[in-house]
Structures are given as structure tokens and as C-alpha cells.
Design an enzyme around this catalytic site. Structure first.
Site, PDB file in Angstrom:
ATOM      1  N   LYS A  10       0.881  -1.175   0.000  1.00 55.16           N
ATOM      2  CA  LYS A  10       0.000   0.000   0.000  1.00 55.16           C
ATOM      3  C   LYS A  10       0.916   1.221   0.000  1.00 55.16           C
ATOM      4  O   LYS A  10       1.752   1.366   0.901  1.00 55.16           O
ATOM      5  CB  LYS A  10      -0.880  -0.018   1.256  1.00 55.16           C
ATOM      6  CG  LYS A  10      -1.795   1.168   1.376  1.00 55.16           C
ATOM      7  CD  LYS A  10      -2.616   1.074   2.662  1.00 55.16           C
ATOM      8  CE  LYS A  10      -3.542   2.268   2.782  1.00 55.16           C
ATOM      9  NZ  LYS A  10      -4.316   2.217   4.025  1.00 55.16           N
ATOM     10  N   THR A  12       0.793   4.258   0.875  1.00 51.24           N
ATOM     11  CA  THR A  12       0.842   5.161   2.024  1.00 51.24           C
ATOM     12  C   THR A  12       1.406   4.508   3.282  1.00 51.24           C
ATOM     13  O   THR A  12       1.568   5.168   4.307  1.00 51.24           O
ATOM     14  CB  THR A  12      -0.562   5.704   2.336  1.00 51.24           C
ATOM     15  OG1 THR A  12      -1.442   4.600   2.575  1.00 51.24           O
ATOM     16  CG2 THR A  12      -1.086   6.560   1.186  1.00 51.24           C
ATOM     17  N   CYS A  13       1.757   3.241   3.212  1.00 56.60           N
ATOM     18  CA  CYS A  13       2.280   2.489   4.361  1.00 56.60           C
ATOM     19  C   CYS A  13       3.785   2.744   4.508  1.00 56.60           C
ATOM     20  O   CYS A  13       4.547   2.549   3.558  1.00 56.60           O
ATOM     21  CB  CYS A  13       1.989   1.001   4.152  1.00 56.60           C
ATOM     22  SG  CYS A  13       2.897  -0.108   5.227  1.00 56.60           S
ATOM     23  N   SER A  14       4.219   3.167   5.686  1.00 55.27           N
ATOM     24  CA  SER A  14       5.638   3.480   5.892  1.00 55.27           C
ATOM     25  C   SER A  14       6.519   2.237   5.766  1.00 55.27           C
ATOM     26  O   SER A  14       7.627   2.321   5.217  1.00 55.27           O
ATOM     27  CB  SER A  14       5.848   4.133   7.255  1.00 55.27           C
ATOM     28  OG  SER A  14       5.471   3.251   8.297  1.00 55.27           O
TER      29      SER A  14
END
Length: 114
Positions: A10, A12-14
Site C-alpha cells: 500500500k 501510504t504504508c511506511s
């Protein structure tokens, strides 16, 4: 190892971004799949779980509000819930050949690059 590397992530996942950076820095070619844009099927998620060699519940994001109602469901129902609600899936998952790693922490990807 010559098997193609695929990361299910994903954007936006760090942890996903950190894993992508490690993959890019490795110089290995890889394919990145945003499983929010290209949803996983039940069969594909089963395949990933098999390659991870982990129990289904170990890839459930237990801190997600939707996970609260899934304590007593079967593995089949849990997989279906994860496919319908991708936020329930731990990420990123990186696959190379018959092996996969849940890259939490991102450095787990290094085991697939050896």
C-alpha cells in the site's frame, strides 16, 4: 536466485515504502502491486499465505477496527474478510519464487535477496 520479486503493498504504508527503498537499493528487478488498486483474490491470498508459511491469523492486522469481530471466524471466512477489506492484511508481503516474507520489519526482505 533468479525468481522474479513481487511486492504486495500500500503506497501510504511506511513499512511498504521502506521495503520498496531496500528493493530499489538492491538493484534487483521487481514488480510492485498496490493491492488496493489491484485487489487480491481469495485464491491469490491463499497462495501468499502458503508461501509465507504462516497461520492465516498471523497476517491479520489485529489493531484494525474490523478485526475485532473476527476472533471466532474460520480461516476461510477470515481470508474472505481480508480480500473484501485489504486494511486487514499485514503488509508488505514480498514474494520470490516459492518463498514469501512479511516485511515487518522491512529488513526481512533482505532474506529474499541473498
Amino acid at each position: 536466485m533468479s525468481d522474479k520479486i513481487v511486492i504486495y503493498q500500500k503506497p501510504t504504508c511506511s513499512k511498504c515504502r521502506a521495503t520498496l527503498t531496500l528493493l530499489k537499493d538492491s538493484g534487483e528487478e521487481f514488480e510492485s502491486i498496490d493491492y488496493y488498486e489491484t485487489p487480491l483474490t481469495v485464491d491469490k491470498l491463499r497462495e501468499l499465505i502458503q508461501k509465507l508459511n504462516m497461520p492465516v491469523r498471523d497476517i491479520l492486522r489485529k489493531d484494525e477496527p474490523l478485526a475485532r469481530n473476527l476472533d471466532t471466524v474460520s480461516d476461510d471466512e477470515l481470508i474472505k474478510a481480508m480480500v473484501e477489506n485489504p486494511d486487514l492484511i499485514q503488509r508488505p508481503i514480498v514474494v520470490r519464487g516459492s518463498k514469501a516474507k512479511l516485511c515487518r520489519p522491512p529488513e526481512n526482505v533482505l532474506e529474499l535477496l541473498e
